[in-house]
Design a protein around this motif. Structure first.
Motif, PDB file in Angstrom:
ATOM      1  N   VAL A 270      -2.197  -1.811   6.596  1.00 32.88           N
ATOM      2  CA  VAL A 270      -0.909  -2.504   6.573  1.00 32.88           C
ATOM      3  C   VAL A 270       0.167  -1.585   6.000  1.00 32.88           C
ATOM      4  O   VAL A 270       1.285  -1.492   6.532  1.00 32.88           O
ATOM      5  CB  VAL A 270      -0.998  -3.810   5.761  1.00 32.88           C
ATOM      6  N   LYS A 271      -0.161  -0.881   4.925  1.00 36.26           N
ATOM      7  CA  LYS A 271       0.772   0.080   4.336  1.00 36.26           C
ATOM      8  C   LYS A 271       1.220   1.103   5.372  1.00 36.26           C
ATOM      9  O   LYS A 271       2.421   1.379   5.503  1.00 36.26           O
ATOM     10  CB  LYS A 271       0.103   0.780   3.154  1.00 36.26           C
TER      11      LYS A 271
ATOM     12  N   MET B 144      -1.620   2.067  -9.497  1.00 35.60           N
ATOM     13  CA  MET B 144      -2.178   0.846 -10.062  1.00 35.60           C
ATOM     14  C   MET B 144      -2.698  -0.062  -8.952  1.00 35.60           C
ATOM     15  O   MET B 144      -3.797  -0.629  -9.048  1.00 35.60           O
ATOM     16  CB  MET B 144      -1.117   0.106 -10.884  1.00 35.60           C
ATOM     17  N   ALA B 145      -1.918  -0.191  -7.883  1.00 35.46           N
ATOM     18  CA  ALA B 145      -2.319  -1.062  -6.777  1.00 35.46           C
ATOM     19  C   ALA B 145      -3.523  -0.506  -6.037  1.00 35.46           C
ATOM     20  O   ALA B 145      -4.490  -1.227  -5.769  1.00 35.46           O
ATOM     21  CB  ALA B 145      -1.143  -1.242  -5.809  1.00 35.46           C
ATOM     22  N   GLU B 146      -3.479   0.794  -5.716  1.00 35.23           N
ATOM     23  CA  GLU B 146      -4.490   1.366  -4.834  1.00 35.23           C
ATOM     24  C   GLU B 146      -5.762   1.788  -5.552  1.00 35.23           C
ATOM     25  O   GLU B 146      -6.829   1.824  -4.935  1.00 35.23           O
ATOM     26  CB  GLU B 146      -3.887   2.557  -4.077  1.00 35.23           C
TER      27      GLU B 146
ATOM     28  N   GLN C 293       8.051   5.691 -11.758  1.00 35.57           N
ATOM     29  CA  GLN C 293       7.561   4.314 -11.870  1.00 35.57           C
ATOM     30  C   GLN C 293       6.910   3.872 -10.563  1.00 35.57           C
ATOM     31  O   GLN C 293       5.867   3.204 -10.571  1.00 35.57           O
ATOM     32  CB  GLN C 293       8.723   3.383 -12.221  1.00 35.57           C
ATOM     33  N   SER C 294       7.520   4.252  -9.456  1.00 38.47           N
ATOM     34  CA  SER C 294       6.972   3.909  -8.143  1.00 38.47           C
ATOM     35  C   SER C 294       5.581   4.500  -7.977  1.00 38.47           C
ATOM     36  O   SER C 294       4.650   3.814  -7.533  1.00 38.47           O
ATOM     37  CB  SER C 294       7.902   4.437  -7.043  1.00 38.47           C
ATOM     38  N   ARG C 295       5.428   5.758  -8.347  1.00 41.64           N
ATOM     39  CA  ARG C 295       4.127   6.412  -8.228  1.00 41.64           C
ATOM     40  C   ARG C 295       3.081   5.694  -9.079  1.00 41.64           C
ATOM     41  O   ARG C 295       1.934   5.489  -8.641  1.00 41.64           O
ATOM     42  CB  ARG C 295       4.245   7.868  -8.666  1.00 41.64           C
ATOM     43  N   ALA C 296       3.467   5.284 -10.289  1.00 38.45           N
ATOM     44  CA  ALA C 296       2.521   4.585 -11.165  1.00 38.45           C
ATOM     45  C   ALA C 296       2.128   3.236 -10.574  1.00 38.45           C
ATOM     46  O   ALA C 296       0.958   2.833 -10.634  1.00 38.45           O
ATOM     47  CB  ALA C 296       3.140   4.410 -12.552  1.00 38.45           C
ATOM     48  N   LEU C 297       3.079   2.511  -9.997  1.00 34.39           N
ATOM     49  CA  LEU C 297       2.776   1.220  -9.376  1.00 34.39           C
ATOM     50  C   LEU C 297       1.843   1.393  -8.175  1.00 34.39           C
ATOM     51  O   LEU C 297       0.921   0.589  -7.975  1.00 34.39           O
ATOM     52  CB  LEU C 297       4.070   0.537  -8.935  1.00 34.39           C
ATOM     53  N   ILE C 298       2.067   2.438  -7.393  1.00 30.66           N
ATOM     54  CA  ILE C 298       1.206   2.696  -6.238  1.00 30.66           C
ATOM     55  C   ILE C 298      -0.223   2.967  -6.690  1.00 30.66           C
ATOM     56  O   ILE C 298      -1.187   2.421  -6.145  1.00 30.66           O
ATOM     57  CB  ILE C 298       1.754   3.878  -5.414  1.00 30.66           C
TER      58      ILE C 298
ATOM     59  N   LEU D 210       5.459  -0.860  -0.301  1.00 39.88           N
ATOM     60  CA  LEU D 210       4.591  -0.668   0.855  1.00 39.88           C
ATOM     61  C   LEU D 210       3.123  -0.582   0.462  1.00 39.88           C
ATOM     62  O   LEU D 210       2.245  -0.744   1.308  1.00 39.88           O
ATOM     63  CB  LEU D 210       4.998   0.586   1.624  1.00 39.88           C
ATOM     64  N   SER D 211       2.854  -0.334  -0.825  1.00 36.57           N
ATOM     65  CA  SER D 211       1.483  -0.362  -1.344  1.00 36.57           C
ATOM     66  C   SER D 211       1.175  -1.664  -2.070  1.00 36.57           C
ATOM     67  O   SER D 211       0.163  -2.302  -1.817  1.00 36.57           O
ATOM     68  CB  SER D 211       1.257   0.818  -2.299  1.00 36.57           C
TER      69      SER D 211
END
Length: 232
Positions: free
Chosen positions: A21-22, A95-97, A88-93, A190-191
């Motif tokens: 989906v991403k 964390m999700a993945e 922050q975006s990289r950290a959220l990605i 997107l992640s």
């Protein structure tokens, strides 16, 4: 035209895999013409995983590599973000993945109420007479991997607490704006969005599906992404 090799649609989602989906979201935002091609068995693919993007030059495996390729063609998924926001975006990605994802896998493959639905969804190409033993063997392999990763070693209470902290972190961003980094979707959405959508879409009621379904903010966020980036 680019072709996204992806797991088929399942459980009301573009694909059973949030990584597929991403990749579809990235392709849609890139403006590149593309089409999907569904696969159930990725063993002949690079890395033996999906998604894979078929470009004019080669097969491009892995959603991060697909992002790099699309950005090299001119796509920009984090336009206007500061260096801090990109961090922050990289950290959220990650964390999700690298965390939420494994809890989704555990919720599906390790749950006896969910497993029969997965078996009949993912292994339809295996002849019915041998489907059960073959799929059970694959399930054991997946659960062994979760044990090595560590997520299956926790009690359900501990697992839910670890997920809860991630969901609270995500919610902290959404109190401020409709998407994680502002008014429009960026790479973090997107992640994170597909991971939360997959958690909600697990085809049986579990504590994780209830946690998402009962959270209006997260449900609205999932729906907002799907409505903003409409997939074919």
């Amino acid at each position: 035209m680019l072709t996204l090799l992806t797991f088929p649609s399942a459980f009301g989602q573009f694909s059973a895999s949030p990584f597929c989906v991403k990749a579809a979201y990235m392709l849609q935002l890139s403006g590149q013409p593309w089409q999907r091609s569904d696969l159930l068995d990725p063993r002949k693919m690079p890395h033996r995983k999906l998604p894979v993007l078929r470009t004019p030059e080669r097969l491009m495996p892995d959603s991060d590599a697909i992002r790099d390729w699309l950005e090299a063609q001119g796509a920009e998924f984090d336009a206007g973000l500061s260096d801090v926001q990109k961090g922050q975006s990289r950290a959220l990605i990650r964390m999700a993945e690298d965390h939420l994802y494994f809890h989704i896998v555990m919720d599906r493959w390790g749950n006896d109420a969910v497993w029969p639905v997965l078996r009949d969804t993912f292994f339809t190409t295996i002849p019915a007479l041998i489907r059960k033993p073959v799929s059970n063997s694959i399930r054991k392999s997946v659960l062994k991997g979760l044990d090595m990763q560590g997520v299956s070693r926790f009690s359900e209470t501990v697992r839910l607490d670890r997920v809860e902290r991630d969901l609270q972190a995500i919610s902290a961003f959404l109190w401020q704006s409709p998407f994680l980094m502002g008014e429009t979707p960026t790479s973090a959405d997107l992640s994170v969005g597909p991971m939360l959508a997959a958690m909600r879409a697990t085809p049986a009621e579990t504590p994780l599906t209830r946690r998402i379904e009962d959270d209006k903010m997260l449900c609205d966020y999932i729906d907002r992404i799907e409505q903003t980036i409409r997939l074919p």
